[in-house]
Design a protein around this motif. Sequence first.
Motif, PDB file in Angstrom:
ATOM      1  N   ILE A  88       2.344   4.335  12.571  1.00 57.79           N
ATOM      2  CA  ILE A  88       2.357   4.544  11.183  1.00 57.79           C
ATOM      3  C   ILE A  88       3.206   3.569  10.534  1.00 57.79           C
ATOM      4  O   ILE A  88       4.148   2.914  11.015  1.00 57.79           O
ATOM      5  CB  ILE A  88       3.004   6.009  11.027  1.00 57.79           C
ATOM      6  CG1 ILE A  88       4.315   6.155  11.817  1.00 57.79           C
ATOM      7  CG2 ILE A  88       2.088   7.003  11.551  1.00 57.79           C
ATOM      8  CD1 ILE A  88       5.073   7.367  11.064  1.00 57.79           C
ATOM      9  N   TYR A  89       2.776   3.258   9.221  1.00 54.86           N
ATOM     10  CA  TYR A  89       3.103   2.105   8.382  1.00 54.86           C
ATOM     11  C   TYR A  89       3.535   2.685   6.915  1.00 54.86           C
ATOM     12  O   TYR A  89       2.735   2.349   6.084  1.00 54.86           O
ATOM     13  CB  TYR A  89       2.165   1.238   8.436  1.00 54.86           C
ATOM     14  CG  TYR A  89       1.966   0.422   9.767  1.00 54.86           C
ATOM     15  CD1 TYR A  89       2.778  -0.259  10.483  1.00 54.86           C
ATOM     16  CD2 TYR A  89       0.820   0.938  10.439  1.00 54.86           C
ATOM     17  CE1 TYR A  89       2.504  -1.007  11.840  1.00 54.86           C
ATOM     18  CE2 TYR A  89       0.484   0.589  11.851  1.00 54.86           C
ATOM     19  CZ  TYR A  89       1.400  -0.305  12.299  1.00 54.86           C
ATOM     20  OH  TYR A  89       1.029  -0.988  13.406  1.00 54.86           O
ATOM     21  N   PRO A  90       4.402   3.560   6.744  1.00 53.68           N
ATOM     22  CA  PRO A  90       4.710   4.013   5.314  1.00 53.68           C
ATOM     23  C   PRO A  90       5.082   2.916   4.524  1.00 53.68           C
ATOM     24  O   PRO A  90       4.812   2.868   3.283  1.00 53.68           O
ATOM     25  CB  PRO A  90       5.646   5.070   5.677  1.00 53.68           C
ATOM     26  CG  PRO A  90       6.300   4.838   6.728  1.00 53.68           C
ATOM     27  CD  PRO A  90       5.453   4.284   7.718  1.00 53.68           C
ATOM     28  N   ALA A  91       6.079   2.049   4.756  1.00 50.57           N
ATOM     29  CA  ALA A  91       6.307   1.057   3.773  1.00 50.57           C
ATOM     30  C   ALA A  91       5.119   0.006   3.447  1.00 50.57           C
ATOM     31  O   ALA A  91       5.223  -0.304   2.477  1.00 50.57           O
ATOM     32  CB  ALA A  91       7.618  -0.097   4.696  1.00 50.57           C
ATOM     33  N   LEU A  92       4.347  -0.414   4.257  1.00 54.60           N
ATOM     34  CA  LEU A  92       3.401  -0.912   3.873  1.00 54.60           C
ATOM     35  C   LEU A  92       2.129  -0.265   3.105  1.00 54.60           C
ATOM     36  O   LEU A  92       1.837  -0.783   2.084  1.00 54.60           O
ATOM     37  CB  LEU A  92       2.314  -1.567   5.246  1.00 54.60           C
ATOM     38  CG  LEU A  92       0.985  -2.109   5.134  1.00 54.60           C
ATOM     39  CD1 LEU A  92       1.225  -3.699   4.500  1.00 54.60           C
ATOM     40  CD2 LEU A  92       0.324  -2.420   6.447  1.00 54.60           C
ATOM     41  N   ALA A  93       1.984   0.744   3.329  1.00 58.68           N
ATOM     42  CA  ALA A  93       1.186   1.709   2.455  1.00 58.68           C
ATOM     43  C   ALA A  93       1.955   1.984   0.989  1.00 58.68           C
ATOM     44  O   ALA A  93       1.197   1.797   0.159  1.00 58.68           O
ATOM     45  CB  ALA A  93       1.257   3.384   3.061  1.00 58.68           C
ATOM     46  N   ALA A  94       3.167   1.830   1.043  1.00 61.47           N
ATOM     47  CA  ALA A  94       3.704   1.935  -0.405  1.00 61.47           C
ATOM     48  C   ALA A  94       3.492   0.821  -0.909  1.00 61.47           C
ATOM     49  O   ALA A  94       3.440   0.577  -2.129  1.00 61.47           O
ATOM     50  CB  ALA A  94       5.422   2.383  -0.191  1.00 61.47           C
ATOM     51  N   GLN A  95       3.806  -0.326  -0.266  1.00 59.98           N
ATOM     52  CA  GLN A  95       3.490  -1.633  -0.958  1.00 59.98           C
ATOM     53  C   GLN A  95       1.892  -1.955  -1.557  1.00 59.98           C
ATOM     54  O   GLN A  95       1.876  -2.287  -2.855  1.00 59.98           O
ATOM     55  CB  GLN A  95       3.906  -2.905  -0.078  1.00 59.98           C
ATOM     56  CG  GLN A  95       5.314  -3.118   0.198  1.00 59.98           C
ATOM     57  CD  GLN A  95       5.422  -4.309   1.218  1.00 59.98           C
ATOM     58  OE1 GLN A  95       4.696  -4.547   2.053  1.00 59.98           O
ATOM     59  NE2 GLN A  95       6.606  -4.902   1.110  1.00 59.98           N
ATOM     60  N   LEU A  96       1.144  -1.384  -0.634  1.00 60.87           N
ATOM     61  CA  LEU A  96      -0.126  -1.499  -0.952  1.00 60.87           C
ATOM     62  C   LEU A  96      -0.457  -0.587  -2.380  1.00 60.87           C
ATOM     63  O   LEU A  96      -1.323  -1.117  -3.183  1.00 60.87           O
ATOM     64  CB  LEU A  96      -1.118  -1.180   0.070  1.00 60.87           C
ATOM     65  CG  LEU A  96      -1.428  -2.363   1.289  1.00 60.87           C
ATOM     66  CD1 LEU A  96      -1.885  -1.642   2.478  1.00 60.87           C
ATOM     67  CD2 LEU A  96      -1.708  -3.711   0.744  1.00 60.87           C
ATOM     68  N   ILE A  97       0.070   0.384  -2.264  1.00 60.04           N
ATOM     69  CA  ILE A  97       0.005   1.595  -3.264  1.00 60.04           C
ATOM     70  C   ILE A  97       0.472   1.171  -4.652  1.00 60.04           C
ATOM     71  O   ILE A  97      -0.064   1.211  -5.765  1.00 60.04           O
ATOM     72  CB  ILE A  97       0.309   2.951  -3.084  1.00 60.04           C
ATOM     73  CG1 ILE A  97      -0.486   3.581  -1.770  1.00 60.04           C
ATOM     74  CG2 ILE A  97       0.780   3.856  -4.309  1.00 60.04           C
ATOM     75  CD1 ILE A  97       0.183   4.778  -1.282  1.00 60.04           C
ATOM     76  N   GLU A  98       1.600   0.595  -4.482  1.00 59.16           N
ATOM     77  CA  GLU A  98       2.186   0.009  -5.773  1.00 59.16           C
ATOM     78  C   GLU A  98       1.955  -1.353  -6.511  1.00 59.16           C
ATOM     79  O   GLU A  98       2.126  -1.667  -7.502  1.00 59.16           O
ATOM     80  CB  GLU A  98       3.755   0.014  -5.444  1.00 59.16           C
ATOM     81  CG  GLU A  98       4.543   1.270  -5.304  1.00 59.16           C
ATOM     82  CD  GLU A  98       5.733   1.345  -4.910  1.00 59.16           C
ATOM     83  OE1 GLU A  98       6.314   0.226  -4.302  1.00 59.16           O
ATOM     84  OE2 GLU A  98       6.625   2.229  -5.157  1.00 59.16           O
ATOM     85  N   ASN A  99       1.205  -2.058  -5.651  1.00 56.68           N
ATOM     86  CA  ASN A  99       0.546  -3.206  -6.336  1.00 56.68           C
ATOM     87  C   ASN A  99      -0.582  -3.022  -6.805  1.00 56.68           C
ATOM     88  O   ASN A  99      -1.910  -2.641  -6.100  1.00 56.68           O
ATOM     89  CB  ASN A  99       0.261  -4.241  -5.027  1.00 56.68           C
ATOM     90  CG  ASN A  99       0.164  -5.649  -5.788  1.00 56.68           C
ATOM     91  OD1 ASN A  99      -0.825  -5.557  -6.652  1.00 56.68           O
ATOM     92  ND2 ASN A  99       0.669  -6.849  -5.122  1.00 56.68           N
ATOM     93  N   ASP A 100      -0.918  -3.046  -8.093  1.00 60.91           N
ATOM     94  CA  ASP A 100      -2.034  -2.763  -9.075  1.00 60.91           C
ATOM     95  C   ASP A 100      -3.326  -3.615  -8.765  1.00 60.91           C
ATOM     96  O   ASP A 100      -4.087  -3.612  -9.146  1.00 60.91           O
ATOM     97  CB  ASP A 100      -1.517  -2.870 -10.637  1.00 60.91           C
ATOM     98  CG  ASP A 100      -0.690  -1.682 -10.912  1.00 60.91           C
ATOM     99  OD1 ASP A 100      -0.528  -0.659 -10.110  1.00 60.91           O
ATOM    100  OD2 ASP A 100       0.201  -2.004 -11.923  1.00 60.91           O
ATOM    101  N   GLU A 101      -2.783  -5.009  -7.861  1.00 62.97           N
ATOM    102  CA  GLU A 101      -3.941  -5.743  -8.009  1.00 62.97           C
ATOM    103  C   GLU A 101      -4.851  -5.291  -6.721  1.00 62.97           C
ATOM    104  O   GLU A 101      -5.924  -5.772  -6.962  1.00 62.97           O
ATOM    105  CB  GLU A 101      -3.279  -7.309  -7.500  1.00 62.97           C
ATOM    106  CG  GLU A 101      -2.142  -7.771  -8.506  1.00 62.97           C
ATOM    107  CD  GLU A 101      -2.657  -8.654  -9.506  1.00 62.97           C
ATOM    108  OE1 GLU A 101      -3.920  -8.987  -9.524  1.00 62.97           O
ATOM    109  OE2 GLU A 101      -2.154  -8.372 -10.850  1.00 62.97           O
ATOM    110  N   PHE A 102      -4.561  -4.328  -6.093  1.00 62.56           N
ATOM    111  CA  PHE A 102      -5.506  -4.115  -4.958  1.00 62.56           C
ATOM    112  C   PHE A 102      -6.350  -3.131  -5.075  1.00 62.56           C
ATOM    113  O   PHE A 102      -7.413  -2.848  -4.556  1.00 62.56           O
ATOM    114  CB  PHE A 102      -4.635  -4.061  -3.707  1.00 62.56           C
ATOM    115  CG  PHE A 102      -4.178  -5.181  -3.197  1.00 62.56           C
ATOM    116  CD1 PHE A 102      -4.961  -6.182  -2.658  1.00 62.56           C
ATOM    117  CD2 PHE A 102      -2.835  -5.575  -3.056  1.00 62.56           C
ATOM    118  CE1 PHE A 102      -4.427  -7.247  -2.094  1.00 62.56           C
ATOM    119  CE2 PHE A 102      -2.211  -6.480  -2.918  1.00 62.56           C
ATOM    120  CZ  PHE A 102      -3.056  -7.504  -2.301  1.00 62.56           C
TER     121      PHE A 102
END
Length: 154
Positions: free
Chosen positions: A54-68
């Motif tokens: 599981i990777y909650p920190a990576l998921a949070a980074q991807l969610i918070e980045n509007d570019e993706f």
Amino acid sequence: MNLHTLVRLVPALLLAMAMAAIAQQDASSEDENRQAEPTAQTQGGESDPEGPNIYPALAAQLIENDEFDVPVIDVRSAGEVEETGMVAGATNIPHTETDALAEFIGDKDRTVILYCGSGRRAGLAIDALRARGFHGLVNAGGYEHLTAELDDDG
């Protein structure tokens, strides 16, 4: 996209690509070594022989980045979602509905974040989707872990 944004995104993208490659390699190795017991780890390095990576920190980074514009899928039951709510912008599709998950995701190489109550059902959904050829799937773990990461980053 400015340079600062690009510099922030590169590690997350590299990690997501590495996870997809590892998942493909793990699937191939699993077919060759059916008798070997898998060892899973959480992002914090805690070993759990019964659970998924599981990777909650990576998921949070991807969610918070509007570019993706990375889709987020809550694979818990409708009752659990009603009781606790969902991550903003997430779509609820129970983990047992593999056809609906595959249809929602569409592109087999698309990066998608899945979460549940602990990460176990998200892991099961990811396993079922990988069996169908999907890659780039990120297990964010449990709802509480993911929302804690989102609160910490926000």
